[in-house]
Scaffold this motif. Structure first.
Motif, PDB file in Angstrom:
ATOM      1  N   TYR A 107       1.012  -1.289   0.084  1.00  0.00           N
ATOM      2  CA  TYR A 107       0.181  -0.068   0.021  1.00  0.00           C
ATOM      3  C   TYR A 107       0.675   1.209  -0.310  1.00  0.00           C
ATOM      4  N   ALA A 108       1.486   1.209   1.093  1.00  0.00           N
ATOM      5  CA  ALA A 108       2.887   2.480   0.806  1.00  0.00           C
ATOM      6  C   ALA A 108       3.753   3.117  -0.468  1.00  0.00           C
ATOM      7  N   THR A 109       3.984   1.241  -0.864  1.00  0.00           N
ATOM      8  CA  THR A 109       4.684   1.596  -2.364  1.00  0.00           C
ATOM      9  C   THR A 109       3.740   2.133  -3.274  1.00  0.00           C
ATOM     10  N   CYS A 110       2.519   1.412  -3.230  1.00  0.00           N
ATOM     11  CA  CYS A 110       1.262   2.211  -4.274  1.00  0.00           C
ATOM     12  C   CYS A 110       1.081   3.841  -3.947  1.00  0.00           C
ATOM     13  N   LYS A 111       1.016   4.110  -2.770  1.00  0.00           N
ATOM     14  CA  LYS A 111       1.096   5.470  -2.583  1.00  0.00           C
ATOM     15  C   LYS A 111       2.178   6.459  -3.547  1.00  0.00           C
ATOM     16  N   ALA A 112       3.020   5.727  -3.168  1.00  0.00           N
ATOM     17  CA  ALA A 112       4.841   6.148  -3.434  1.00  0.00           C
ATOM     18  C   ALA A 112       4.938   6.666  -4.961  1.00  0.00           C
ATOM     19  N   THR A 113       4.276   6.284  -5.743  1.00  0.00           N
ATOM     20  CA  THR A 113       4.449   6.232  -6.991  1.00  0.00           C
ATOM     21  C   THR A 113       3.900   7.255  -7.894  1.00  0.00           C
ATOM     22  N   PRO A 114       3.289   8.117  -7.485  1.00  0.00           N
ATOM     23  CA  PRO A 114       3.126   9.045  -8.067  1.00  0.00           C
ATOM     24  C   PRO A 114       3.689   9.684  -8.474  1.00  0.00           C
ATOM     25  N   GLN A 115       4.453  10.384  -7.133  1.00  0.00           N
ATOM     26  CA  GLN A 115       5.429  10.807  -6.730  1.00  0.00           C
ATOM     27  C   GLN A 115       6.822  10.818  -7.568  1.00  0.00           C
ATOM     28  N   ILE A 116       7.017   9.133  -7.572  1.00  0.00           N
ATOM     29  CA  ILE A 116       7.883   9.117  -8.291  1.00  0.00           C
ATOM     30  C   ILE A 116       7.557   8.873  -9.905  1.00  0.00           C
ATOM     31  N   ARG A 117       6.385   9.414 -10.549  1.00  0.00           N
ATOM     32  CA  ARG A 117       5.997   9.610 -12.334  1.00  0.00           C
ATOM     33  C   ARG A 117       6.253  11.226 -12.241  1.00  0.00           C
ATOM     34  N   GLU A 118       5.718  12.232 -11.087  1.00  0.00           N
ATOM     35  CA  GLU A 118       6.067  13.213 -11.062  1.00  0.00           C
ATOM     36  C   GLU A 118       7.407  13.752 -11.340  1.00  0.00           C
ATOM     37  N   ALA A 119       8.175  13.466  -9.908  1.00  0.00           N
ATOM     38  CA  ALA A 119       9.955  13.985 -10.126  1.00  0.00           C
ATOM     39  C   ALA A 119      10.520  13.200 -11.031  1.00  0.00           C
ATOM     40  N   TRP A 120      10.271  12.253 -12.171  1.00  0.00           N
ATOM     41  CA  TRP A 120      10.588  11.012 -13.516  1.00  0.00           C
ATOM     42  C   TRP A 120      10.477  11.880 -14.493  1.00  0.00           C
ATOM     43  N   SER A 121       8.797  12.372 -14.663  1.00  0.00           N
ATOM     44  CA  SER A 121       8.868  13.694 -15.527  1.00  0.00           C
ATOM     45  C   SER A 121       9.082  14.806 -15.594  1.00  0.00           C
ATOM     46  N   ALA A 122       9.514  15.415 -14.408  1.00  0.00           N
ATOM     47  CA  ALA A 122      10.081  16.803 -14.282  1.00  0.00           C
ATOM     48  C   ALA A 122      11.908  16.479 -13.947  1.00  0.00           C
ATOM     49  N   ALA A 123      12.504  15.068 -14.277  1.00  0.00           N
ATOM     50  CA  ALA A 123      13.732  15.541 -14.204  1.00  0.00           C
ATOM     51  C   ALA A 123      13.954  14.967 -16.324  1.00  0.00           C
TER      52      ALA A 123
END
Length: 431
Positions: free
Chosen positions: A405-421
């Motif tokens: 559950y915690a991993t799924c909740k953190a996934t959007p943050q990774i996607r956002e950071a990946w798009s920005a990078a």
């Protein structure tokens, strides 16, 4: 390609201190010092197996990665090269043939090449599913013949030899594993360098073209069948070298060395490592050898974990582990890679917790179903747990669920950071 795809728009870089041979010199130095770093007989044996697997996986990558030919019978050339090497080893011992041991892998390579010429003459006429099915049929045919033709294959017992009976090479009789390791390391470097050079030849380049667009390759004047045939023969040669090196290391060959299981194993090594990169099969070979030799000593479910790794690779990282690493190249060149550190840590910790919980559930379930009567204690993660205690089950399942559950909740943050990078539409570093 040694790493990823080249960027033609990037400014030219000056060659390093060691020039274009720097990575090969570094690899040679690493191979030379590894026995001193991992100073134990078991480690040397594992490193020998890694070297064999690296050549075998790179030879398979010449088919699938460079030529787009999915083969289910690549172990045929590995096994045939190994069997001939063992027979030559016996001729050296009993008939006095003056053949030094370091030549045996290359003799096995020539035998693999001979059969690759025969099999490739009809199997490379077509690609895709037809080629895959032909390779599967040939692999099963040769595996069946290994039980029938006992004179060459030795039946179910296989064929064994003694590598120490040959003429000494510079005073070395290859009695010790460390001596065999350095022989393996030298052959690995030679074979890997030759396969890399082949990828730079017109035949290697056209293999990529035939893989991507066979019609266009035909249009510019190249026969796609001939290009596939050349790659197929070269792949069989290096697979035979790997088989000969296996014979030198283990001094025995059996039917298992050329059956479908071995062919599937090399496919896993190449695909998990990354077939789109030259270094990918090397990473896959090292990883799966560690799983086979180290993880198998700690759990009976190691094959299940390998299968799960392969499925997850196919589903989420089709370019393999090397492709996953190379995806960060643009962000690294732009200086934005540190921006991904925090999101990775936020998601990485609960992911590890979820994986640990999932492994605990699987190990407990396996112990609960297969342990002798009265044995309620399972050992994993350097712990002993009671598999008949419902509280332990609740904790393991709960940890898995919370981590997921915690991993799924953190996934959007990774996607956002990946798009920005990786957003290069604006100037500057984007921070």
């Amino acid at each position: 390609m040694m790493g990823g795809q080249s960027n033609t728009s990037a400014p030219a870089r000056r060659p390093g201190i060691l020039g274009p041979f720097g990575i090969w010199i570094a690899a040679a130095v690493l191979l030379a010092v590894m026995p001193a770093i991992f100073n134990s007989p078991v480690s040397v044996t594992i490193m020998n197996q890694m070297g064999i697997s690296i050549i075998f996986a790179l030879s398979y990558n010449m088919l699938l990665g460079q030529g787009g030919m999915l083969s289910f019978g690549h172990a045929v050339f590995f096994g045939l090269g190994g069997f001939l090497s063992v027979h030559v080893m016996n001729y050296v011992e009993y008939d006095g043939w003056p053949i030094p041991l370091p030549l045996l892998p290359f003799i096995g390579g020539l035998f693999g090449l001979a059969f690759a010429v025969i099999i490739g003459s009809f199997s490379t006429r077509r690609a895709g599913t037809v080629f895959a099915m032909i390779s599967l049929g040939v692999g099963e045919l040769v595996a069946a013949c290994s039980i029938i033709f006992v004179a060459f294959f030795g039946g179910e017992e296989g064929v064994s030899g003694d590598r120490t009976m040959g003429p000494p090479v510079f005073g070395t009789e290859f009695l010790k594993e460390i001596e065999v390791y350095y022989l393996t390391a030298v052959i690995v470097l030679i074979a890997a360098a030759l396969m890399y050079l082949f990828s730079l030849t017109p035949a290697g380049r056209m293999a990529n073209a035939v893989r991507d667009n066979p019609e266009r390759a035909e249009f510019v004047g190249y026969s796609q069948r001939q290009v596939r045939f050349i790659s197929f023969c070269a792949s069989g040669f290096f697979a035979g070298i790997a088989g000969g090196l296996f014979a030198v290391n283990y001094e025995i060959l059996t039917e298992e060395n050329l059956n479908l299981v071995t062919s599937g194993w090399v496919l896993l090594m190449a695909y998990i490592g990354g077939i789109g990169f030259f270094i990918g099969p090397i990473i896959g070979a090292v990883l799966l050898t560690l799983l086979q030799t180290v993880l198998s000593n700690h759990t009976e479910l190691w094959l299940l974990y390998v299968g799960l790794l392969f499925v997850l690779t196919v589903m989420f990282v089709p370019s393999g582990l090397t492709g996953l690493i190379m995806m960060h190249g643009p962000a690294y060149k732009a200086g934005r890679l540190p921006n991904l550190t925090k999101p990775y840590l936020i998601a990485g910790f609960p992911l590890l917790v979820a994986l640990a919980g999932g492994v605990a559930v699987l190990e407990m379930l396996h112990h609960f179903n297969n342990a002798p009567v009265g044995d309620t204690e399972a050992h994993f993660f350097w712990m002993a747990v009671d598999t008949h205690n419902p509280i332990i089950w609740a904790v393991a399942i709960g940890v898995t669920a919370l981590g997921t559950y915690a991993t799924c909740k953190a996934t959007p943050q990774i996607r956002e950071a990946w798009s920005a990078a990786n957003d290069f539409s604006t100037k500057g570093d984007g921070r």
